[in-house]
Scaffold this motif. Structure first.
Motif, PDB file in Angstrom:
ATOM      1  N   THR A 193      42.363  34.502  45.181  1.00  0.00           N
ATOM      2  CA  THR A 193      41.791  34.995  43.815  1.00  0.00           C
ATOM      3  C   THR A 193      41.214  36.625  44.042  1.00  0.00           C
ATOM      4  O   THR A 193      41.487  37.380  43.212  1.00  0.00           O
ATOM      5  CB  THR A 193      40.713  34.062  43.550  1.00  0.00           C
ATOM      6  OG1 THR A 193      41.266  32.801  43.175  1.00  0.00           O
ATOM      7  CG2 THR A 193      39.826  34.682  42.191  1.00  0.00           C
ATOM      8  N   MET A 225      42.430  40.037  42.217  1.00  0.00           N
ATOM      9  CA  MET A 225      41.386  40.440  41.439  1.00  0.00           C
ATOM     10  C   MET A 225      41.741  41.711  41.984  1.00  0.00           C
ATOM     11  O   MET A 225      41.480  42.847  41.081  1.00  0.00           O
ATOM     12  CB  MET A 225      40.080  39.913  41.922  1.00  0.00           C
ATOM     13  CG  MET A 225      39.233  40.538  40.897  1.00  0.00           C
ATOM     14  SD  MET A 225      37.603  39.380  41.119  1.00  0.00           S
ATOM     15  CE  MET A 225      37.035  39.813  42.757  1.00  0.00           C
ATOM     16  N   ARG A 279      34.375  46.179  37.763  1.00  0.00           N
ATOM     17  CA  ARG A 279      35.276  47.083  37.214  1.00  0.00           C
ATOM     18  C   ARG A 279      34.718  48.432  36.990  1.00  0.00           C
ATOM     19  O   ARG A 279      35.553  49.350  36.792  1.00  0.00           O
ATOM     20  CB  ARG A 279      35.423  46.397  35.711  1.00  0.00           C
ATOM     21  CG  ARG A 279      36.625  46.440  35.052  1.00  0.00           C
ATOM     22  CD  ARG A 279      36.693  45.820  33.691  1.00  0.00           C
ATOM     23  NE  ARG A 279      35.463  45.650  33.055  1.00  0.00           N
ATOM     24  CZ  ARG A 279      35.116  46.587  32.166  1.00  0.00           C
ATOM     25  NH1 ARG A 279      35.743  47.840  31.984  1.00  0.00           N
ATOM     26  NH2 ARG A 279      33.879  46.483  31.674  1.00  0.00           N
ATOM     27  N   LEU A 332      31.631  40.924  37.682  1.00  0.00           N
ATOM     28  CA  LEU A 332      32.893  41.439  37.368  1.00  0.00           C
ATOM     29  C   LEU A 332      32.665  42.504  36.721  1.00  0.00           C
ATOM     30  O   LEU A 332      33.509  43.530  36.629  1.00  0.00           O
ATOM     31  CB  LEU A 332      33.767  40.284  36.734  1.00  0.00           C
ATOM     32  CG  LEU A 332      34.350  39.243  37.704  1.00  0.00           C
ATOM     33  CD1 LEU A 332      35.214  38.329  36.861  1.00  0.00           C
ATOM     34  CD2 LEU A 332      35.005  39.942  38.812  1.00  0.00           C
ATOM     35  N   SER A 341      44.484  43.740  40.345  1.00  0.00           N
ATOM     36  CA  SER A 341      44.504  43.810  38.807  1.00  0.00           C
ATOM     37  C   SER A 341      43.290  44.982  38.586  1.00  0.00           C
ATOM     38  O   SER A 341      43.438  45.520  37.474  1.00  0.00           O
ATOM     39  CB  SER A 341      43.949  42.428  38.208  1.00  0.00           C
ATOM     40  OG  SER A 341      42.939  42.089  38.522  1.00  0.00           O
TER      41      SER A 341
END
Ligand code: C2E
Ligand code: CA
Ligand code: CA
Ligand code: CA
Length: 281
Positions: A223, A227, A194, A190, A230
């Motif tokens: 999910t 994700m 990002r 993750l 976001s």
């Protein structure tokens, strides 16, 4: 194997040699196939769920072998990758795809110009002259960079995460769109995700396949969409085959879909009929 004697090895060797021979033949044919222009691009429509329109296509290569007929990319892409032939083939694919979409953009003008998604193999992604080659192709075909989206698999970007971040950033400064392909099948960190300047997460077909029958798969897809949003990315689902799957993806607020429900990959003439319909709608 030793206990069973020498014969065992011989059988093994014979079949290995058979495989090797086939592989070398395929490599040789690939090399000639590139020279003889035996490859053709097919196009699969990508549908925006907000507007319910075709906003672009994924280019998928097809090989029409003069003697052996149609050979699936699942068969020859790995060999092309292994032998490095994917590099020249990949440039041909990128050029042909950009040229085609530039032509369609002129022929079927829209406020939101059509996009073409092109698969980039791992080998190509790691070429030192990747950015220069893409700049050259864009210049030669006259395509606006926003019209090009590159799909790079999750496993390729994650295996070389540090290098990938740098490469993706360079591609991003050209104005190209980027998508992480087969998302969910690798092991994305993750913290890296990002940092990746990508526009889209493309949810792998294996998750979509059972989304209407398996609640675990449904939760995974939910999910991934959350994700993506976001992180400021879009989510696209591939392999949508029925109306139940489509309904679920709508409910999950997935942005784009692609799959046999709308169309299989088709040749350029067939693809034009989609665009004609859109123009007349
Ligand atoms: P991919 O990039 O994940 O492409 C999606 C594959 O799913 C395509 O198979 C497409 O025809 C298929 N597909 C699309 N919708 C559906 C559906 O609703 N149901 C099912 N069962 N399948 C669906 P295809 O064209 O045989 O390509 C297989 C793989 O070969 C691609 O997977 C990609 O990894 C590779 N490939 C194909 N074309 C290219 C290319 O131009 N360059 C590179 N580097 N790889 C390519
Ligand atoms: Ca419009
Ligand atoms: Ca793809
Ligand atoms: Ca896939």
């Amino acid at each position: 194997a030793k206990a069973r004697g020498k014969g065992c090895y011989e059988i093994f060797d014979a079949s290995m040699q058979g495989d090797l021979k086939k592989l070398l033949q395929l490599e040789n044919d690939l090399r000639h196939g590139i020279d003889r222009a035996e490859f053709v691009l097919y196009y699969q429509p990508i549908v925006c769920l907000k507007t319910n329109t075709v906003t672009g296509f994924e280019a998928l290569v097809r090989w029409q072998h003069p003697e052996r007929g149609f050979i699936s990319p699942a068969q020859f892409i790995p060999v092309a990758e292994e032998t490095g032939l994917i590099v020249p083939l990949g440039w041909w694919i990128l050029y042909a795809a950009c040229e085609q979409i530039a032509r369609w953009q002129a022929q079927f003008p829209d406020d939101e110009p059509l996009k073409i998604s092109v698969n980039l193999s791992g080998r190509q992604f790691l070429q030192a002259d990747l950015v220069e080659q893409i700049e050259r192709i864009i210049k030669q075909t006259g395509l606006a960079t926003q019209g090009l989206k590159l799909e790079i698999t999750e496993s390729v970007v994650m295996q070389n995460a540090e290098t990938a971040v740098k490469m993706l950033e360079r591609l991003k400064t050209l104005g190209i769109q980027l998508s992480v392909d087969d998302f969910g099948t690798g092991y994305s960190s993750l913290s890296y995700l990002r940092r990746f300047p990508v526009d889209t997460l493309k949810i792998d077909r294996s998750f979509i396949h059972e989304i209407d029958t398996n609640s675990e798969q449904l939760e995974i897809v939910r999910t991934i969409v959350l994700m993506a949003h976001s992180l400021g990315m879009d989510a696209i689902a591939e392999g949508v085959e029925n109306a139940r799957q489509l309904k679920i993806l709508r409910d999950l607020d997935c942005d784009y879909v692609q799959g046999y429900l709308f169309s299989k990959p088709v040749n350029s003439e067939m693809a034009e009929t989609f665009l004609m319909r859109k123009l007349n709608a």
